[in-house]
Write a protein that holds these residues in place. Structure first.
Motif, short mmCIF file in Angstrom:
data_model
loop_
_atom_site.label_atom_id
_atom_site.label_comp_id
_atom_site.label_asym_id
_atom_site.label_seq_id
_atom_site.Cartn_x
_atom_site.Cartn_y
_atom_site.Cartn_z
N LEU A 81 0.89 -1.37 0.11
CA LEU A 81 0.10 0.02 0.00
C LEU A 81 0.83 1.51 0.05
O LEU A 81 0.27 2.37 -0.41
CB LEU A 81 -0.97 0.06 1.46
CG LEU A 81 -1.99 -1.07 1.08
CD1 LEU A 81 -2.78 -1.20 2.50
CD2 LEU A 81 -3.00 -1.06 0.13
N THR A 82 2.22 1.11 0.38
CA THR A 82 2.95 2.37 0.49
C THR A 82 4.31 2.16 -0.29
O THR A 82 5.45 2.25 0.29
CB THR A 82 3.05 2.67 2.07
OG1 THR A 82 4.03 1.39 2.53
CG2 THR A 82 2.06 2.76 2.93
N GLY A 83 4.03 1.84 -1.54
CA GLY A 83 5.47 1.48 -2.30
C GLY A 83 6.35 2.61 -2.48
O GLY A 83 7.46 2.38 -2.75
N VAL A 106 2.07 -6.62 -5.93
CA VAL A 106 1.50 -5.45 -6.76
C VAL A 106 1.60 -4.23 -5.60
O VAL A 106 1.41 -4.37 -4.44
CB VAL A 106 -0.20 -5.65 -7.06
CG1 VAL A 106 -0.83 -4.48 -7.50
CG2 VAL A 106 -0.19 -6.83 -7.97
N MET A 107 2.01 -3.20 -6.24
CA MET A 107 2.33 -1.80 -5.50
C MET A 107 1.63 -0.86 -5.75
O MET A 107 1.19 -0.39 -6.91
CB MET A 107 4.02 -1.67 -5.52
CG MET A 107 4.59 -0.56 -4.93
SD MET A 107 6.22 -0.67 -5.12
CE MET A 107 6.83 -1.86 -4.37
N VAL A 108 1.08 0.09 -4.77
CA VAL A 108 0.57 1.24 -4.91
C VAL A 108 1.72 2.21 -4.65
O VAL A 108 2.13 2.20 -3.51
CB VAL A 108 -0.48 1.48 -3.93
CG1 VAL A 108 -1.21 2.81 -3.93
CG2 VAL A 108 -1.87 0.56 -4.10
N ALA A 109 2.15 2.96 -5.65
CA ALA A 109 3.10 3.81 -5.55
C ALA A 109 3.09 4.71 -6.54
O ALA A 109 3.68 4.69 -7.67
CB ALA A 109 4.49 3.07 -5.65
N PRO A 110 2.47 6.29 -6.31
CA PRO A 110 2.25 7.14 -7.20
C PRO A 110 3.54 7.61 -7.92
O PRO A 110 3.72 7.70 -9.32
CB PRO A 110 1.67 8.16 -6.64
CG PRO A 110 1.19 7.39 -5.31
CD PRO A 110 1.74 6.35 -4.98
N LYS A 111 4.63 7.87 -7.14
CA LYS A 111 5.78 8.46 -7.61
C LYS A 111 6.61 7.37 -8.44
O LYS A 111 6.98 7.63 -9.40
CB LYS A 111 6.71 8.78 -6.72
CG LYS A 111 6.27 10.14 -5.86
CD LYS A 111 7.22 10.48 -4.75
CE LYS A 111 6.66 11.79 -3.92
NZ LYS A 111 7.60 11.76 -2.75
N ARG A 112 6.67 6.05 -8.15
CA ARG A 112 7.02 5.40 -8.98
C ARG A 112 6.36 4.90 -10.29
O ARG A 112 6.81 4.75 -11.36
CB ARG A 112 7.12 3.66 -8.39
CG ARG A 112 8.14 3.62 -6.90
CD ARG A 112 8.20 2.50 -6.42
NE ARG A 112 8.84 2.40 -5.04
CZ ARG A 112 10.04 2.47 -5.10
NH1 ARG A 112 10.98 2.37 -6.06
NH2 ARG A 112 10.68 2.46 -3.82
N ALA A 113 5.09 4.97 -10.26
CA ALA A 113 4.11 4.89 -11.51
C ALA A 113 4.42 5.89 -12.22
O ALA A 113 4.35 5.53 -13.55
CB ALA A 113 2.48 4.60 -11.07
N ALA A 114 4.68 7.07 -11.86
CA ALA A 114 4.76 8.46 -12.70
C ALA A 114 6.22 8.22 -13.16
O ALA A 114 6.78 9.22 -14.06
CB ALA A 114 4.44 9.41 -11.84
#
Length: 147
Positions: A81-83, A106-114
């Motif tokens: 939840l805090t990737g 599976v990761m929730v990581a807005p900065k990594r996703a961007a």
């Protein structure tokens, strides 16, 4: 049903933030027919704006590690939840999932996703998303049926 282990940093964050995040992830998992496994549910996290302590005894930490190992070993997917801001526990759970259990992470990581943050987790995770909603939907669409 697919068992989804909810991983992510708790220590140093407010109890309210952690409980709300995990309650939302649990709700989404259930809505998508997934079985959430939340290691935080029996760690006596208080729903306050006080940070969760980063200190505990060796004995308490040893018990957390044992119960979390068992939970990861009996899961089908790990959802971080805090990737973007992981913890020792998160790193360990990811490693256990990948190298011992051979289950997806599976990761929730807005900065990594961007693409704003790139590190080992970007390579090791099976998928990275900006939101919990996207991550849970991906799990429901791609990982069903259990081990």
């Amino acid at each position: 049903m697919t068992r989804v282990y909810l991983s992510g940093k708790m220590g140093g964050r407010t109890g309210h933030e952690v409980k709300a995040e995990r309650a939302y992830a649990i709700e989404l998992c259930l809505e998508h027919g997934l079985t959430p496994i939340d290691p935080g549910k029996n760690e006596h996290i208080q729903d306050t704006n006080e940070p969760i302590s980063l200190q505990c005894t060796h004995t308490v930490m040893k018990s957390f590690v044992a119960k979390d190992n068992y939970a990861v070993d009996n899961s089908d997917v790990v959802l971080v939840l805090t990737g973007d801001t992981t913890s020792d526990g998160t790193w360990f759970e990811m490693g256990r999932a990948i190298y011992k259990c051979h289950i997806p992470v599976v990761m929730v990581a807005p900065k990594r996703a961007a693409g704003e943050l790139v590190g080992f987790s970007n390579i090791m995770a099976d998928a990275i998303f900006s939101t919990i909603e996207e991550a849970v939907k991906f799990i429901a669409d791609n990982y069903t049926g259990g081990k």
